[in-house]
Design a protein around this motif. Structure first.
Motif, PDB file in Angstrom:
ATOM      1  N   MET A 269       0.829  -1.201   0.000  1.00 25.65           N
ATOM      2  CA  MET A 269       0.000   0.000   0.000  1.00 25.65           C
ATOM      3  C   MET A 269       0.867   1.255   0.000  1.00 25.65           C
ATOM      4  O   MET A 269       0.448   2.307  -0.487  1.00 25.65           O
ATOM      5  N   SER A 270       2.078   1.149   0.530  1.00 22.93           N
ATOM      6  CA  SER A 270       2.989   2.294   0.565  1.00 22.93           C
ATOM      7  C   SER A 270       3.432   2.731  -0.830  1.00 22.93           C
ATOM      8  O   SER A 270       3.798   3.893  -1.033  1.00 22.93           O
ATOM      9  N   ILE A 271       3.402   1.787  -1.798  1.00 28.49           N
ATOM     10  CA  ILE A 271       3.823   2.157  -3.154  1.00 28.49           C
ATOM     11  C   ILE A 271       2.643   2.529  -4.053  1.00 28.49           C
ATOM     12  O   ILE A 271       2.836   2.976  -5.183  1.00 28.49           O
ATOM     13  N   PHE A 272       1.405   2.359  -3.544  1.00 30.27           N
ATOM     14  CA  PHE A 272       0.239   2.736  -4.340  1.00 30.27           C
ATOM     15  C   PHE A 272       0.170   4.257  -4.493  1.00 30.27           C
ATOM     16  O   PHE A 272       0.470   5.008  -3.559  1.00 30.27           O
ATOM     17  N   ASP A 273      -0.272   4.711  -5.661  1.00 26.89           N
ATOM     18  CA  ASP A 273      -0.610   6.123  -5.866  1.00 26.89           C
ATOM     19  C   ASP A 273      -2.111   6.347  -5.726  1.00 26.89           C
ATOM     20  O   ASP A 273      -2.550   7.421  -5.305  1.00 26.89           O
ATOM     21  N   ILE A 274      -2.891   5.337  -6.098  1.00 28.57           N
ATOM     22  CA  ILE A 274      -4.356   5.402  -6.022  1.00 28.57           C
ATOM     23  C   ILE A 274      -4.854   4.040  -5.540  1.00 28.57           C
ATOM     24  O   ILE A 274      -4.374   2.996  -5.994  1.00 28.57           O
ATOM     25  N   PHE A 275      -5.814   4.056  -4.619  1.00 26.75           N
ATOM     26  CA  PHE A 275      -6.404   2.805  -4.133  1.00 26.75           C
ATOM     27  C   PHE A 275      -7.726   2.559  -4.852  1.00 26.75           C
ATOM     28  O   PHE A 275      -8.552   3.465  -4.993  1.00 26.75           O
ATOM     29  N   LEU A 276      -7.947   1.314  -5.276  1.00 26.33           N
ATOM     30  CA  LEU A 276      -9.168   0.939  -5.988  1.00 26.33           C
ATOM     31  C   LEU A 276      -9.987  -0.053  -5.172  1.00 26.33           C
ATOM     32  O   LEU A 276      -9.433  -0.982  -4.581  1.00 26.33           O
ATOM     33  N   LEU A 277     -11.290   0.148  -5.159  1.00 22.15           N
ATOM     34  CA  LEU A 277     -12.199  -0.811  -4.528  1.00 22.15           C
ATOM     35  C   LEU A 277     -13.440  -0.927  -5.418  1.00 22.15           C
ATOM     36  O   LEU A 277     -14.201   0.028  -5.559  1.00 22.15           O
ATOM     37  N   SER A 278     -13.602  -2.103  -6.013  1.00 19.58           N
ATOM     38  CA  SER A 278     -14.635  -2.292  -7.043  1.00 19.58           C
ATOM     39  C   SER A 278     -15.812  -3.126  -6.558  1.00 19.58           C
ATOM     40  O   SER A 278     -16.570  -3.665  -7.356  1.00 19.58           O
ATOM     41  N   SER A 279     -16.017  -3.233  -5.256  1.00 15.29           N
ATOM     42  CA  SER A 279     -17.002  -4.145  -4.671  1.00 15.29           C
ATOM     43  C   SER A 279     -18.421  -3.920  -5.166  1.00 15.29           C
ATOM     44  O   SER A 279     -18.845  -2.797  -5.422  1.00 15.29           O
TER      45      SER A 279
END
Length: 373
Positions: A269-279
């Motif tokens: 998560m530290s290297i993510f630029d954007i978090f995605l959640l498609s639930s």
């Protein structure tokens, strides 16, 4: 100075494996700021799970037993005896089935009952039996808690529970600890991701309800217009083979990293630029809260509690449920706008501090325990 008598709270749950419900219980117990509230756990399924064993090693009283298939009438008697023997003041039932057993076990005893619904299935449904029984159980329940307003409304609509008796208390967590820049760089190298790539990431079990196949379709659409995008999927589950096949069918192997389950996903998560959640359905996603805590802008579907956690165009973007094109457009909008990313990041941290820090959840539940007692 004489202290007030301890309020004995029993958390009744399925088990103490690793999941959102279990994290709430763990945080309530380990973050307990009060000397006048004592907490223990009763699990109605086995094995106990890693978090249960960890809490036991810290001296937390935990009882567990195996629930037999079907409705286990003997379990009601066992829980009832446990309530009596341990002078329990409050039975805090987590999820529907523990509520049924806990409520029936506490009838006629001094112990008050609290029921927390931690999420709903997709598509949502109920049965005539539950709609008939639930109002009766509600009569013996002091407070019903939902972890989002969407969950609250679902309880009223599908479970025949009175809306005015349901209170929303959002889940809360400790902020995620990010890794050092040097470690982030090493992880990117290990994953063979260019240093200048924009990394989209998600952390969730690989399950149909999380709808990662739609996410892959959206990523495929976005990648056609921005070749610098990379997608990292952290998690494992029954959908893995289907997801692997989808990645291959869409020729996404070069820009997608499926890294499997990680007990500590924070380095990723530290290297993510954007978090995605498609639930397709959500209560209060723990990983979504973790993302806010480290200032990750989020793109989520308009499902369950997602739009309550992510404020559209303030801490992230909320898209139509199960709409790959809308999801792809959201990815492209954020990917090409650094100012928007920076603004969302700052707003995310503030939203976490104000609403979703573990101290906020603990404060709300402990106030409720004292009111109920």
């Amino acid at each position: 100075m004489k202290h007030a008598p301890c309020i004995n709270v029993l958390h009744l749950t399925f088990d103490m494996r690793i999941g959102g419900t279990e994290m709430v219980i763990k945080n309530l117990i380990t973050g307990n700021p009060s000397q006048d509230i004592c907490m223990s756990i009763y699990c109605i399924e086995q094995p106990l799970g890693p978090w249960g064993k960890e809490l036991q090693s810290q001296g937390i009283a935990i009882k567990s037993e195996s629930r037999t298939p079907g409705f286990d009438y003997r379990l009601i008697g066992h829980i009832r005896q446990h309530i009596k023997d341990n002078n329990i003041d409050i039975v805090h039932c987590h999820q529907y089935t523990p509520w049924v057993y806990g409520c029936m076990a506490a009838i006629g005893l001094k112990a008050k009952v609290i029921f927390t619904e931690h999420g709903r299935f997709y598509p949502d449904s109920s049965s005539w039996k539950r709609k008939l029984v639930n109002p009766v159980l509600s009569m013996f329940t002091h407070q019903i808690i939902a972890i989002s307003n969407a969950t609250k409304e679902a309880l009223a609509e599908y479970e025949n529970l009175t809306l005015s008796k349901i209170k929303t208390i959002y889940n809360g967590i400790l902020p995620l600890q990010t890794t050092a820049a040097s470690e982030q760089s090493e992880l990117k190298k290990a994953l063979n991701i260019p240093s200048n790539a924009l990394i989209l990431g998600t952390v969730a079990r690989l399950d149909p309800i999380k709808n990662q196949t739609m996410m892959l379709e959206a990523f495929h659409l976005a990648l056609k217009k921005n070749k610098d995008l990379f997608l990292v999927i952290v998690g494992d589950g029954d959908e893995r083979k289907r997801i692997e096949s989808k990645i291959e069918a869409l020729s996404l192997q070069e820009n997608t990293r499926l890294v499997g389950y990680k007990s500590d996903p924070s380095p990723y998560m530290s290297i993510f630029d954007i978090f995605l959640l498609s639930s397709l359905s959500e209560g209060t996603s723990i990983t979504l809260l973790e993302s806010l805590s480290i200032g990750l802008p989020c793109i989520v579907t308009n499902a369950g509690g997602n739009p309550e956690i992510i404020e559209h165009e303030h801490t992230g973007l909320v898209t139509q449920n199960d709409d790959a094109m809308d999801f792809a457009n959201a990815i492209l909008l954020l990917a090409q706008n650094n100012a928007l990313l920076s603004s969302f990041s700052s707003n995310a941290k503030e939203a976490f501090r104000n609403h979703f820090h573990v101290s906020k959840m603990i404060e709300r539940y402990f106030r409720l325990y004292k009111e109920v007692k």
